[in-house]
Every structure is written in C-alpha cells, then in structure tokens.
Design a protein around this motif. Structure first.
Motif, PDB file in Angstrom:
ATOM      1  N   ASN A   2       0.738  -1.197  -0.121  1.00 35.40           N
ATOM      2  CA  ASN A   2      -0.110  -0.224   0.028  1.00 35.40           C
ATOM      3  C   ASN A   2       0.756   0.958   0.020  1.00 35.40           C
ATOM      4  OD1 ASN A   2      -2.561  -1.721  -0.208  1.00 35.40           O
ATOM      5  ND2 ASN A   2      -2.802  -1.360   1.968  1.00 35.40           N
ATOM      6  N   LEU A   4       1.034   5.937  -0.052  1.00 34.49           N
ATOM      7  CA  LEU A   4       0.014   6.324   0.155  1.00 34.49           C
ATOM      8  C   LEU A   4       0.659   8.206  -0.695  1.00 34.49           C
ATOM      9  CD1 LEU A   4      -2.031   8.795   1.476  1.00 34.49           C
ATOM     10  CD2 LEU A   4      -0.656   8.375   3.354  1.00 34.49           C
ATOM     11  N   MET A  58       0.397  10.751  11.739  1.00 32.98           N
ATOM     12  CA  MET A  58       0.501  10.095  10.105  1.00 32.98           C
ATOM     13  C   MET A  58       1.384   8.519  10.172  1.00 32.98           C
ATOM     14  SD  MET A  58       0.301  11.458   7.321  1.00 32.98           S
ATOM     15  CE  MET A  58       0.550  11.367   6.441  1.00 32.98           C
ATOM     16  N   CYS A  62      -0.505   5.167   8.782  1.00 34.21           N
ATOM     17  CA  CYS A  62       0.017   3.856   7.602  1.00 34.21           C
ATOM     18  C   CYS A  62      -0.273   3.040   8.304  1.00 34.21           C
ATOM     19  CB  CYS A  62       1.772   4.762   7.661  1.00 34.21           C
ATOM     20  SG  CYS A  62       1.521   6.018   6.463  1.00 34.21           S
ATOM     21  N   LYS A  65      -3.850   1.284   7.928  1.00 34.86           N
ATOM     22  CA  LYS A  65      -3.770   1.702   6.752  1.00 34.86           C
ATOM     23  C   LYS A  65      -3.551   0.365   5.996  1.00 34.86           C
ATOM     24  CE  LYS A  65      -7.532   3.927   6.806  1.00 34.86           C
ATOM     25  NZ  LYS A  65      -8.836   3.406   6.127  1.00 34.86           N
ATOM     26  N   ILE A  67      -0.042   1.390   4.874  1.00 35.66           N
ATOM     27  CA  ILE A  67       0.963   1.833   4.438  1.00 35.66           C
ATOM     28  C   ILE A  67       2.654   1.798   4.632  1.00 35.66           C
ATOM     29  CG2 ILE A  67       1.582   4.131   3.617  1.00 35.66           C
ATOM     30  CD1 ILE A  67      -2.048   4.713   3.946  1.00 35.66           C
ATOM     31  N   GLU A  68       2.718   1.254   3.425  1.00 32.79           N
ATOM     32  CA  GLU A  68       4.463   0.752   3.670  1.00 32.79           C
ATOM     33  C   GLU A  68       5.452   2.219   3.142  1.00 32.79           C
ATOM     34  OE1 GLU A  68       4.818  -2.977   2.548  1.00 32.79           O
ATOM     35  OE2 GLU A  68       2.734  -3.414   2.514  1.00 32.79           O
ATOM     36  N   ILE A  70       5.190   6.379   2.079  1.00 30.05           N
ATOM     37  CA  ILE A  70       4.630   7.635   1.920  1.00 30.05           C
ATOM     38  C   ILE A  70       5.599   8.572   0.890  1.00 30.05           C
ATOM     39  CG2 ILE A  70       3.918   9.391   2.721  1.00 30.05           C
ATOM     40  CD1 ILE A  70       3.909   8.141   5.201  1.00 30.05           C
ATOM     41  N   PHE A  88       9.510   5.702  11.597  1.00 28.62           N
ATOM     42  CA  PHE A  88       8.896   4.834  10.045  1.00 28.62           C
ATOM     43  C   PHE A  88       9.727   4.341   9.838  1.00 28.62           C
ATOM     44  CE2 PHE A  88       6.622   9.396  10.222  1.00 28.62           C
ATOM     45  CZ  PHE A  88       5.199   8.973  10.034  1.00 28.62           C
ATOM     46  N   ILE A  93       8.152   1.359   6.781  1.00 28.84           N
ATOM     47  CA  ILE A  93       7.211   2.718   5.980  1.00 28.84           C
ATOM     48  C   ILE A  93       8.701   3.467   5.609  1.00 28.84           C
ATOM     49  CG2 ILE A  93       5.907   4.192   6.190  1.00 28.84           C
ATOM     50  CD1 ILE A  93       4.540   3.445   9.045  1.00 28.84           C
TER      51      ILE A  93
END
Length: 102
Positions: A2, A4, A58, A62, A65, A67-68, A70, A88, A93
C-alpha cells in the motif's frame, strides 16, 4: 504494498498515481475534502502538518491502513516526515519525495 500519495487534490498526485500503477495506491490530503470525495473516491483525510503531533498521527494512519510507503508532494509534509524518518523506518514505512518522481 500500500502506497500513500499526499496532496490528493492536486494534479501532481494523480499524475504520480498513474506512474505507480502497479501497487495499491491511496490518495490523501489534509485540506478540507468534501464527503463525496472521501466516500465515493476513497480519498483519505490526512492530519494537518500544522499539528504538533503530525508525525505520530501519520504513523498511526499508516499502521491502520497498512501503508508501506509515503510519497509526500508538499515540502512541508516531506520535511516533517523526514524529521521522523527513523521512526517510520522502524515500522518499515519508506518516505519519498513525490516531486522527484514526476
């Protein structure tokens, strides 16, 4: 994976999304988004960079959701995220300057 992309209301976000077609891509923005954009288009409401806890908000988003990566399209968002890059990275991430990929 994922991904973002921030600044969802900009043309740059949609241009970058088209370049990164191979992954699950989420678009988000901290600007006021109309409800129909959130519900029908799947845009995410992001924390405002002016918030004192922006980086932590944030990170939470992440993690929630999955999220890996951004791709931050605004300098303000990128600078703030890079200040917490180590945090992160601990959660796998990755942070990218979205403008560099346009």
């Amino acid at each position: 994976m994922n991904i973002l992309i921030t600044a969802a209301t900009s043309a740059s976000a949609h241009k970058l999304k088209n370049k990164l077609q191979a992954w699950e891509i989420l678009l988000g923005d901290y600007a006021d988004l109309p409800d129909f954009m959130v519900k029908n288009m799947g845009l995410l409401r992001l924390p405002n960079p002016a918030s004192a806890s922006y980086q932590h908000e944030m990170l939470t988003l992440c993690l929630d959701k999955g999220i890996e990566a951004i791709y931050a399209l605004t300098g303000e968002e990128l600078n703030l995220l890079q200040q917490s890059e180590l945090l992160f990275n601990e959660y796998n991430i990755a942070l990218f300057d979205g403008q560099a990929y346009l």
